[in-house]
Design a protein around this motif. Structure first.
Motif, PDB file in Angstrom:
ATOM      1  N   CYS A   1      -4.334   0.823  -4.367  1.00 38.77           N
ATOM      2  CA  CYS A   1      -4.529   1.385  -3.023  1.00 38.77           C
ATOM      3  C   CYS A   1      -5.919   1.050  -2.495  1.00 38.77           C
ATOM      4  O   CYS A   1      -6.075   0.665  -1.328  1.00 38.77           O
TER       5      CYS A   1
ATOM      6  N   TYR B   1       0.839  -1.198   0.000  1.00 38.17           N
ATOM      7  CA  TYR B   1       0.000   0.000   0.000  1.00 38.17           C
ATOM      8  C   TYR B   1       0.876   1.251   0.000  1.00 38.17           C
ATOM      9  O   TYR B   1       0.637   2.195  -0.754  1.00 38.17           O
ATOM     10  N   GLU B   2       1.898   1.233   0.844  1.00 38.83           N
ATOM     11  CA  GLU B   2       2.773   2.405   0.975  1.00 38.83           C
ATOM     12  C   GLU B   2       3.519   2.687  -0.322  1.00 38.83           C
ATOM     13  O   GLU B   2       3.697   3.849  -0.704  1.00 38.83           O
ATOM     14  N   GLN B   3       3.961   1.643  -1.011  1.00 39.59           N
ATOM     15  CA  GLN B   3       4.659   1.837  -2.283  1.00 39.59           C
ATOM     16  C   GLN B   3       3.719   2.429  -3.333  1.00 39.59           C
ATOM     17  O   GLN B   3       4.092   3.369  -4.040  1.00 39.59           O
TER      18      GLN B   3
ATOM     19  N   ARG C   1       0.911   4.085  -2.838  1.00 39.16           N
ATOM     20  CA  ARG C   1       0.518   5.440  -2.448  1.00 39.16           C
ATOM     21  C   ARG C   1       1.639   6.431  -2.742  1.00 39.16           C
ATOM     22  O   ARG C   1       1.394   7.541  -3.233  1.00 39.16           O
ATOM     23  N   GLY C   2       2.870   6.045  -2.456  1.00 39.94           N
ATOM     24  CA  GLY C   2       4.004   6.928  -2.718  1.00 39.94           C
ATOM     25  C   GLY C   2       4.181   7.222  -4.194  1.00 39.94           C
ATOM     26  O   GLY C   2       4.416   8.371  -4.589  1.00 39.94           O
TER      27      GLY C   2
END
Length: 73
Positions: free
Chosen positions: A53, A15-17, A19-20
């Motif tokens: 996401c 998710y973090e990748q 979103r980034g």
């Protein structure tokens, strides 16, 4: 998002990748200065990242809902 054997490289993003990278795509689009073709490619990439996401968020919501329905021990 748990079956890695069928998932493509994008589907394996955390998710973090995702979103980034989505934030980076949005920054580039907002900055302007790109050709129409590049802008369209960025938009399409952003759409794909937004779907990833949303899948993560939907999965997290399902897990929370399931945990809340379990009887307290």
């Amino acid at each position: 998002m748990t079956d890695d054997t069928k998932a493509g490289p994008d589907e394996q993003l955390s998710y973090e990748q995702a979103r980034g990278e989505l934030a980076s795509v949005v920054e580039r689009l907002e900055a302007g200065g790109t050709s129409l073709e590049e802008s369209l490619a960025l938009w399409e990439r952003g759409e794909a990242l937004a779907v990833i996401c949303q899948r993560w968020l939907d999965g997290a919501r399902a897990r929370i809902d399931a945990a809340r329905q379990e009887p307290a021990s």
